[in-house]
Design a protein around this motif. Sequence first.
Motif, short mmCIF file in Angstrom:
data_model
loop_
_atom_site.label_atom_id
_atom_site.label_comp_id
_atom_site.label_asym_id
_atom_site.label_seq_id
_atom_site.Cartn_x
_atom_site.Cartn_y
_atom_site.Cartn_z
N ILE A 87 -4.96 -3.77 3.54
CA ILE A 87 -4.68 -2.27 3.75
C ILE A 87 -5.77 -1.69 2.40
O ILE A 87 -5.86 -0.59 2.31
N ARG A 88 -5.04 -3.03 1.15
CA ARG A 88 -5.76 -1.83 0.12
C ARG A 88 -7.43 -2.20 -0.20
O ARG A 88 -8.06 -1.15 -1.08
N GLU A 89 -7.93 -3.07 0.43
CA GLU A 89 -9.75 -3.79 0.74
C GLU A 89 -10.57 -2.54 1.63
O GLU A 89 -11.13 -2.00 1.65
N TYR A 90 -9.58 -1.94 2.69
CA TYR A 90 -9.98 -0.97 3.25
C TYR A 90 -9.74 0.38 2.86
O TYR A 90 -10.07 1.13 3.20
N ASP A 91 -8.97 1.56 1.79
CA ASP A 91 -8.39 1.54 0.97
C ASP A 91 -7.97 2.80 2.47
O ASP A 91 -8.29 3.73 2.54
N ILE A 92 -6.53 2.27 3.28
CA ILE A 92 -6.38 3.12 4.59
C ILE A 92 -5.52 3.67 4.09
O ILE A 92 -4.75 3.77 3.16
#
Length: 103
Positions: A87-92
Motif C-alpha cells: 500500500i505504501r509502495e504503490y501509494d494506493i
Amino acid sequence: MSFRMPTNFGRSGAQEGALDLLGHEILAEKAAALGRAGQRVEETLAKLREGGDGEHRNRLLKEAAAAVHGYFIQRELCGLRKHDAVIREYDIPRAVLARLGAS
C-alpha cells in the motif's frame, strides 16, 4: 480429477524430479501472474492520478479498486498476507482502499 504419475517412472528419484519440475512451473506461473497484477495496479493508479471529474472519476476508482483487489488476492495465493508495504509502495489512495472495505 486426480493426478497420477505415469507408471514408467520406476525410481522414486525420478518421481521426485518430475514433481519438482511441476512445482517449479507452478511457482513460475504464480510469480508471472503476480507481476501482471502489479502492472495492472500501476496502470490503473496512474490513470486515477491523471484525474477526472464526477462519473469518470468514479469509473477510474472502480477500475483501480478491482485491480488492487486482484493484486491482493494474487499476493495471498503466493503466501504473502500483509499488504501494508505494498500500500505504501504503490501509494494506493484511501478512496481505493475504502472501496475494498478497508478502514
